[in-house]
Scaffold this motif. Structure first.
Motif, PDB file in Angstrom:
ATOM      1  N   ALA A   1       1.110   1.283  -4.120  1.00  0.00           N
ATOM      2  CA  ALA A   1      -0.130   1.995  -4.360  1.00  0.00           C
ATOM      3  C   ALA A   1      -0.086   3.606  -3.802  1.00  0.00           C
ATOM      4  O   ALA A   1      -0.941   4.241  -4.161  1.00  0.00           O
TER       5      ALA A   1
ATOM      6  N   LYS B   1      -7.529   1.201  -4.250  1.00  0.00           N
ATOM      7  CA  LYS B   1      -6.185   0.706  -4.422  1.00  0.00           C
ATOM      8  C   LYS B   1      -6.071  -0.577  -3.805  1.00  0.00           C
ATOM      9  O   LYS B   1      -5.088  -0.662  -2.813  1.00  0.00           O
TER      10      LYS B   1
ATOM     11  N   ARG C   1       4.407  -5.112 -10.144  1.00  0.00           N
ATOM     12  CA  ARG C   1       4.224  -3.721  -9.589  1.00  0.00           C
ATOM     13  C   ARG C   1       5.306  -3.591  -8.669  1.00  0.00           C
ATOM     14  O   ARG C   1       5.656  -2.204  -8.427  1.00  0.00           O
TER      15      ARG C   1
ATOM     16  N   GLY D   1       0.813  -1.210   0.107  1.00  0.00           N
ATOM     17  CA  GLY D   1      -0.053  -0.092  -0.101  1.00  0.00           C
ATOM     18  C   GLY D   1       0.726   1.138  -0.050  1.00  0.00           C
ATOM     19  O   GLY D   1       0.580   2.099  -0.887  1.00  0.00           O
TER      20      GLY D   1
END
Length: 537
Positions: free
Chosen positions: A157, A204, A216, A153
């Motif tokens: 993100a 997200k 990612r 996160g």
């Protein structure tokens, strides 16, 4: 872009101890110093989890969103994961025997804490149960998932840490425990589900597909090369010639697997003074970020010696082997999983100028280095500015903390990096005071004469940076209290309130904190300087 060879460089020894394949003809400039040192540790026979590396040459093209580079990253990740699956006997994305990996940065020269890392990549709510079966530990499984959610996160993100920290604080309060380390498996499962809802609400979520998580995460690590703190660190350390970071993907070993597991950082010598002897911070039932973030107070080598003496002996022997092989003081990161020691990183340790002098003298006196090599080890150290300092007279400190970087300094209190930089620009000495210091504060640490924190430990990234920059540092000063009123921050030390701009004095050798401005006395280490002078030009 022109085609770049991205066949992943394979590193390490498998979890069974079998030697993994290894590439030749690559250098730290190609794969980063972290990966190059992993290869060294593997060749020395130290226990290293298997890994593969994507090269530094892809960093620039990835940051330019070059389509060829993005395709090559995907292809290299696929090839590398096959290798890790062969080495570990686990399968990436499998719900029964899941392979989890860490995704780490690594430039040609060490930049501690300046770029990003994501741990436990490959885990999802199906694989949680496979991890439980592998280790027989529900707490490990849910703890690893909530750590991945937060790490992904924040790093990938771009979700602020507060989203996760606020939910964790609420749960800790509800459960009536001191910290997240005290939460049981049921509480951690609720926390993971709460994190999932929060990430979905923001739009997200953590991808369910492990391959998407990995891609990612790798791209985010490449892109962290251009983060403001990384750019500032390169500027401060004159690393402008570096072209980018590599990405190292390594099979996870779990320091959070119970009471015979943990994570630590160790130096082969005291990085503040250069005195010989292993200098370590260690946390049981923890992952590496718990140690270097400074959020939890670790124990030292004696803690490991009492509870896992065979691991302590192996650690000390391995660190001695690394210092002998590298002919320099080492900074080592390690994990213990269910009583088994794994070496994760070694590098030339960041040290104070005073420590640099002693290390060079000791290694030449021991004939580990020649005098010419000793002079080379001191390259960039201004010997004329190396002094030992103390405060004049005797005075009881207002508080004490953990000495993290030596130096006795007096300065005006600043509670954020912007104020520290502004006051320093007015030629005022500054003490940067924070509850805890993140690596984002590198500009403030550099501007200040000293740093004081309520949390943290000797091997946290902020302490490492302070030592390298030659700044006094005291961490873990529990007497510090913080309050904010009408938008202004104030700090208390016991019953005394310190306002921005007030004078404060700290001793980074003893951990003492004093109110007001104290006189500093300096002494030069003449004996060691004379030895260096005798080495000749």
């Amino acid at each position: 872009m022109s085609e770049i060879e991205v066949h992943p460089v394979l590193i390490g020894r498998s979890l069974s101890g079998k030697t993994a394949s290894d590439e030749t003809g690559v250098s730290a400039r190609d794969i980063g110093s972290k990966a190059a040192q992993l290869r060294l540790m593997s060749r020395l026979g130290l226990r290293v989890p298997p890994a593969f590396v994507l090269p530094t040459a892809l960093c620039g093209p990835v940051n330019r969103s070059d389509e060829d580079a993005l395709r090559q990253v995907r292809d290299a990740l696929t090839m590398g994961i096959r290798f890790l699956e062969q080495e570990t006997g686990r399968v990436f994305g499998d719900p029964r025997q899941p392979l989890l990996v860490s995704v780490r940065s690594g430039a040609e020269r060490s930049m501690p804490g300046m770029m990003d890392t994501v741990l436990n990549v490959g885990l999802n709510e199906a694989a949680v149960y496979g991890l439980m079966r592998l280790y027989g530990d529900p707490r490990l499984a849910w703890d690893s998932l909530r750590r991945l959610q937060q790490g992904y996160g924040e790093v990938v993100a771009g979700i602020g840490a507060g989203v996760f920290e606020e939910r964790l604080a609420v749960l800790v309060a509800e459960e009536g425990v001191a910290a997240d380390a005290d939460l049981d498996s049921e509480s951690l499962e609720r926390l993971a589900l709460d994190y999932r809802r929060a990430m979905q609400g923001i739009g997200k979520p953590l991808p369910v597909d492990p391959a998407e998580q990995l891609e990612r995460a790798a791209l985010a690590v490449y892109r962290s090369w251009e983060a403001p703190k990384a750019r500032e660190y390169r500027r401060l350390n004159h690393f402008e010639d570096l072209t980018g970071t590599a990405v190292t993907v390594q099979a996870m070993v779990f320091g959070n697997a119970g009471g015979a597991s943990g994570a630590g950082v160790a130096f082969s010598r005291d990085p503040a003074t250069g005195a010989p002897g292993v200098y370590a911070d260690f946390l049981f039932d923890a992952q590496g970020e718990d140690v270097v973030s400074g959020r939890r107070l670790p124990g030292d080598l004696s803690l490991l010696e009492r509870r896992l003496p065979h691991v302590a002996r192996e650690l000390v022997a391995g660190i001695a082997q690394l210092e002998a092989a590298q002919k320099d003081m080492q900074d080592v990161e390690f994990t213990v999983e269910e009583g088994v020691l794994y070496f994760l990183q070694t590098r030339a340790a960041k040290r104070t100028p005073r420590a640099a002098l002693k290390v060079a003298v000791d290694l030449v006196e021991a004939k580990t280095l020649t005098p010419a090599e000793g002079r080379a080890l001191l390259a960039g150290v201004d010997l004329d500015k190396i002094v030992l300092t103390r405060f004049a007279g005797e005075e009881a400190p207002a508080a004490t903390g953990i000495p993290a970087s030596p130096g006795t300094v007096a300065g005006r209190a600043a509670f954020d990096s912007e104020t520290a930089t502004r006051l320093a620009g007015q030629h005022e000495p500054v003490i940067l005071i924070r509850h805890d210091i993140a690596t984002d504060d590198v500009a403030g640490i550099a501007a200040a004469s000293g740093t004081l924190t309520a949390a943290g430990n000797r091997t946290a990234h902020a302490a490492v940076v302070a030592r390298q920059l030659g700044r006094a540092c005291v961490v873990g000063c529990r007497a510090l209290g913080f309050a904010k009123k009408d938008g202004r921050t104030s700090v208390t030390i016991g019953d005394h309130t310190v306002s921005s701009g007030d004078w404060l004095s700290i001793d980074g050798s003893s951990g003492a904190v004093y109110l007001g401005r104290r006189e500093v006395v300096t002494v030069r280490p003449e004996a060691e300087l004379a030895i260096v002078a005798g080495w000749g030009a």
